[in-house]
Design an enzyme around this catalytic site. Structure first.
Site, PDB file in Angstrom:
ATOM      1  N   GLY A  53       0.837  -1.197   0.000  1.00  0.00           N
ATOM      2  CA  GLY A  53       0.000   0.000   0.000  1.00  0.00           C
ATOM      3  C   GLY A  53       0.866   1.237   0.000  1.00  0.00           C
ATOM      4  N   SER A  54       0.278   2.331   0.433  1.00  0.00           N
ATOM      5  CA  SER A  54       1.008   3.601   0.372  1.00  0.00           C
ATOM      6  C   SER A  54       2.027   3.685   1.510  1.00  0.00           C
ATOM      7  CB  SER A  54       0.018   4.758   0.460  1.00  0.00           C
ATOM      8  OG  SER A  54      -0.642   4.691   1.699  1.00  0.00           O
ATOM      9  N   THR A  55       2.992   4.560   1.337  1.00  0.00           N
ATOM     10  CA  THR A  55       4.025   4.718   2.357  1.00  0.00           C
ATOM     11  C   THR A  55       3.422   5.259   3.656  1.00  0.00           C
ATOM     12  OG1 THR A  55       5.784   4.893   0.750  1.00  0.00           O
ATOM     13  CG2 THR A  55       6.175   5.971   2.862  1.00  0.00           C
ATOM     14  N   ALA A  56       2.417   6.145   3.550  1.00  0.00           N
ATOM     15  CA  ALA A  56       1.801   6.678   4.777  1.00  0.00           C
ATOM     16  C   ALA A  56       1.191   5.539   5.592  1.00  0.00           C
ATOM     17  CB  ALA A  56       0.734   7.704   4.411  1.00  0.00           C
ATOM     18  N   GLY A 116       2.025   2.417   5.406  1.00  0.00           N
ATOM     19  CA  GLY A 116       3.132   1.550   5.814  1.00  0.00           C
ATOM     20  C   GLY A 116       3.813   2.040   7.080  1.00  0.00           C
ATOM     21  N   GLU A 147       5.430  -3.346   1.368  1.00  0.00           N
ATOM     22  CA  GLU A 147       5.735  -2.987  -0.031  1.00  0.00           C
ATOM     23  C   GLU A 147       4.963  -1.719  -0.333  1.00  0.00           C
ATOM     24  OE1 GLU A 147       5.763  -6.109  -2.886  1.00  0.00           O
ATOM     25  OE2 GLU A 147       6.632  -7.499  -1.449  1.00  0.00           O
ATOM     26  N   CYS A 197       2.861   0.588  -8.788  1.00  0.00           N
ATOM     27  CA  CYS A 197       3.873   1.111  -7.865  1.00  0.00           C
ATOM     28  C   CYS A 197       5.207   1.355  -8.556  1.00  0.00           C
ATOM     29  CB  CYS A 197       4.052   0.141  -6.701  1.00  0.00           C
ATOM     30  SG  CYS A 197       4.333  -1.550  -7.239  1.00  0.00           S
TER      31      CYS A 197
HETATM   32  P1  NAD Z   1      -3.455   2.507   0.869  1.00  0.00           P
HETATM   33  O1  NAD Z   1      -2.248   2.598   1.720  1.00  0.00           O
HETATM   34  O2  NAD Z   1      -4.408   3.632   0.886  1.00  0.00           O
HETATM   35  O3  NAD Z   1      -4.310   1.209   1.240  1.00  0.00           O
HETATM   36  C1  NAD Z   1      -3.723  -0.081   1.234  1.00  0.00           C
HETATM   37  C2  NAD Z   1      -4.488  -0.949   2.208  1.00  0.00           C
HETATM   38  O4  NAD Z   1      -4.247  -0.484   3.533  1.00  0.00           O
HETATM   39  C3  NAD Z   1      -6.006  -0.927   2.012  1.00  0.00           C
HETATM   40  O5  NAD Z   1      -6.509  -2.218   2.210  1.00  0.00           O
HETATM   41  C4  NAD Z   1      -6.460   0.022   3.105  1.00  0.00           C
HETATM   42  O6  NAD Z   1      -7.787  -0.178   3.524  1.00  0.00           O
HETATM   43  C5  NAD Z   1      -5.495  -0.325   4.205  1.00  0.00           C
HETATM   44  N1  NAD Z   1      -5.332   0.714   5.226  1.00  0.00           N
HETATM   45  C6  NAD Z   1      -5.414   2.056   5.078  1.00  0.00           C
HETATM   46  N2  NAD Z   1      -5.201   2.664   6.270  1.00  0.00           N
HETATM   47  C7  NAD Z   1      -4.953   1.692   7.175  1.00  0.00           C
HETATM   48  C8  NAD Z   1      -4.659   1.681   8.562  1.00  0.00           C
HETATM   49  N3  NAD Z   1      -4.563   2.808   9.271  1.00  0.00           N
HETATM   50  N4  NAD Z   1      -4.437   0.497   9.164  1.00  0.00           N
HETATM   51  C9  NAD Z   1      -4.508  -0.649   8.460  1.00  0.00           C
HETATM   52  N5  NAD Z   1      -4.822  -0.715   7.158  1.00  0.00           N
HETATM   53  C10 NAD Z   1      -5.035   0.450   6.521  1.00  0.00           C
HETATM   54  O7  NAD Z   1      -2.927   2.192  -0.598  1.00  0.00           O
HETATM   55  P2  NAD Z   1      -3.801   2.097  -1.939  1.00  0.00           P
HETATM   56  O8  NAD Z   1      -4.193   3.485  -2.285  1.00  0.00           O
HETATM   57  O9  NAD Z   1      -4.838   1.050  -1.809  1.00  0.00           O
HETATM   58  O10 NAD Z   1      -2.726   1.545  -2.988  1.00  0.00           O
HETATM   59  C11 NAD Z   1      -1.869   2.363  -3.699  1.00  0.00           C
HETATM   60  C12 NAD Z   1      -0.510   2.413  -3.033  1.00  0.00           C
HETATM   61  O11 NAD Z   1       0.028   1.097  -2.949  1.00  0.00           O
HETATM   62  C13 NAD Z   1       0.491   3.215  -3.840  1.00  0.00           C
HETATM   63  O12 NAD Z   1       1.263   3.991  -2.948  1.00  0.00           O
HETATM   64  C14 NAD Z   1       1.354   2.146  -4.503  1.00  0.00           C
HETATM   65  O13 NAD Z   1       2.637   2.571  -4.848  1.00  0.00           O
HETATM   66  C15 NAD Z   1       1.368   1.098  -3.445  1.00  0.00           C
HETATM   67  N6  NAD Z   1       1.707  -0.213  -4.023  1.00  0.00           N
HETATM   68  C16 NAD Z   1       2.945  -0.731  -3.764  1.00  0.00           C
HETATM   69  C17 NAD Z   1       3.330  -1.944  -4.355  1.00  0.00           C
HETATM   70  C18 NAD Z   1       4.691  -2.533  -4.121  1.00  0.00           C
HETATM   71  O14 NAD Z   1       4.924  -3.679  -4.507  1.00  0.00           O
HETATM   72  N7  NAD Z   1       5.620  -1.820  -3.495  1.00  0.00           N
HETATM   73  C19 NAD Z   1       2.423  -2.607  -5.190  1.00  0.00           C
HETATM   74  C20 NAD Z   1       1.173  -2.037  -5.412  1.00  0.00           C
HETATM   75  C21 NAD Z   1       0.814  -0.846  -4.823  1.00  0.00           C
END
Ligand code: NAD
Length: 484
Positions: free
Chosen positions: A231-234, A236, A253, A287
């Site tokens: 997911g996003s770095t924030a 993470g 990731e 990503c």
């Molecule tokens: P996101 O971080 O908004 O959400 C990812 C997941 O985290 C979702 O299921 C969301 O509901 C959950 N989430 C959000 N806040 C949370 C919290 N406080 N506690 C627990 N879970 C929480 O990311 P997104 O918008 O769904 O995806 C896009 C991002 O993912 C981009 O930054 C992209 O670069 C990244 N990404 C990285 C890779 C990689 O392999 N490095 C692959 C695909 C996507």
């Protein structure tokens, strides 16, 4: 609630069930923002049920012989190979706005991932090491962690989730999956398939819901052993901090701002084709998308003209039309973010090479900005849209420095015919992968995918996932009289 839609439940202990509160949320189609389905809205109470089912599932699943875990994952692969289009194609197109070619690629990659993970079930290798005391033997065993919480993003709702799930399962872990709230349907269909393939129901659980309401209690749950987030770095950083408070393993990731270097000896037309694929695939919601393009000055004019032509030839049509190259962004917020990045960059002096407008609905035209301010905005922040920024440099060293001028370090690529230049870039760019002669968006079920810097912690794929999702244990035995 829209009565024409059948509500989809959570999966706990292999069975679909409503959220304890009875709450539902809408899943929208990015293509036209219609309501596709209503899905159970889980909270901490449902998470608790899912984690306790998974604890039980871990005991059952980890007790099976490696060949039985391998066989179940191979059956899952066979099911996807035989029925993948029927089970997943519509969901992928409808809930994530994928064009049909990208949806098919995800399904094909899913088969590959499941087969690769199945093989890993047999490869939980241990070790021995010499002991100075001749009466003692030292062994190292590799054991599954227990219950892995899997929190996944929306951009590749099937293949990324499969990658995150299949390898921990192969190692004998049970899972609780929290898919993106934007794309829960593919995850539910995949979990149903795993149970059908013979994985014990308690070992595969899905809680659907929102980040704060459902993801956060899962990540903080006392009975999980590891959190895997893509997911996003924030998100993470948030999850990583919670994991450290409980000393839980975590594999993160995260975001990227990958650079593609186009060196002075590259063919500008071929380079532009590769660059366009690397940024515009799935509307840049990848990503590893090469959203920063760094071109050596002698090639700048020819490359820029060729990239403009490539971008303007991109077909943006019906998602089920095989000619369509990408579709909408996931939601309006995502569109607003990309459009704001474009406006800010133009206001700060960037030039617009092409695009910069909404094509239709949530679909943004392929956009390239020239020479944005490198102090902030579009150069530094992830846009996650069909938006590339392009800068000129005067040397290979300057190109490498530009690639490294980022808080992220997920992937990078270099286009050159000179092997020394290619390898110099590959060794000096600080990112989890560097590809020579290709764009930056590459996947392989065996590769260690992951990032340097703010792009994450840990690696996934093949044996690297096995290492992430297992614990090492030193066991020693005294064969002769112990010396003490
Ligand atoms: P996101 O971080 O908004 O959400 C990812 C997941 O985290 C979702 O299921 C969301 O509901 C959950 N989430 C959000 N806040 C949370 C919290 N406080 N506690 C627990 N879970 C929480 O990311 P997104 O918008 O769904 O995806 C896009 C991002 O993912 C981009 O930054 C992209 O670069 C990244 N990404 C990285 C890779 C990689 O392999 N490095 C692959 C695909 C996507």
């Amino acid at each position: 609630m829209n009565s024409s839609l059948q509500a989809q439940g959570l999966i706990i202990g292999g069975r679909r069930q409503p959220a304890h509160s009875g709450a539902l949320f809408d899943v929208l189609a990015p293509e036209d923002e219609r309501v596709l389905a209503q899905v159970a809205r889980a909270d901490a109470v449902d998470v608790d049920l899912a984690v306790s089912a998974a604890r039980n599932g871990f005991l059952q699943w980890s007790a099976l012989a490696p060949r039985e875990r391998e066989a179940a994952l191979l059956r899952a692969a066979d099911l996807v190979a035989a029925e993948g289009e029927t089970r997943f194609l519509d969901n992928l197109i409808d809930e994530s706005g994928s064009v049909i070619t990208k949806a098919r690629n995800e399904i094909a990659y899913t088969v590959d991932l499941l087969r690769t993970a199945a093989g890993e079930a047999r490869r939980l290798y241990g070790d021995t090491f010499p002991n100075d005391n001749p009466g003692r033997l030292s062994m190292v065993f590799r054991e599954p962690l227990g219950v892995v919480a899997i929190i996944s993003p929306y951009n590749a709702p099937l293949s990324l989730l499969v990658k995150m799930t299949a390898f921990p399962l192969a190692a004998g872990n049970a899972v609780v999956i929290k898919p993106s709230e934007e794309t829960p349907l593919s995850a539910l269909a995949f979990a149903d398939l795993l149970v059908e393939a013979g994985i014990p129901g308690d070992a595969v659980n899905v809680v659907t819901g929102f980040g704060a309401e459902c993801g956060a209690p899962l990540a903080a749950h006392a009975d999980i052993d590891c959190i895997a987030l893509t997911g996003s770095t924030a998100t993470g950083i948030n999850i990583g901090m919670q994991a450290m408070q409980r000393m839980r393993r975590c594999q993160l990731e995260l975001g990227g701002k990958s650079a593609l270097l186009v060196l002075r000896d590259a063919d500008p037309v071929k380079a532009a084709r590769i660059a366009a694929q690397g940024i515009f695939t799935h509307a840049g919601q990848i990503c590893m998308a090469n959203s920063r393009i760094v071109v050596e000055r002698p090639l700048f004019e020819a490359f820029t003209a060729a990239l403009k032509a490539e971008a303007e030839a991109i077909h943006l049509g019906d998602l089920r039309d095989e000619r369509s190259q990408y579709g909408p962004l996931i939601n309006r917020r995502a569109v607003d973010k990309v459009m704001a990045h474009i406006e800010q960059a133009l206001a700060a002096g960037a030039q617009l090479l092409t695009g910069g407008v909404i094509h239709h609905g949530l679909t943004i035209a392929p956009t390239v900005l020239l020479e944005p301010d490198r102090g902030g905005g579009v150069w530094r922040e992830e846009s996650f849209g069909p938006l590339a920024c392009l800068v000129a440099v005067d040397s290979l060293e300057e190109a490498i420095a530009a690639a490294n001028d980022s808080d992220y370090g997920l992937s990078a690529a270099v286009l050159t015919n000179n092997i020394q230049w290619g390898f110099k870039a590959a060794r000096e760019i600080r990112s989890g992968s560097v590809h020579i002669g290709m764009h930056a968006f590459q996947s392989n079920a065996l590769a260690p995918i992951g990032g340097y810097k703010l792009s994450g912690v840990g690696r996934s794929g093949g044996k690297y996932s096995t290492e992430e999702f297992t614990e090492l244990k030193w066991v020693s035995v005294a064969l002769a009289d112990p010396a003490g």
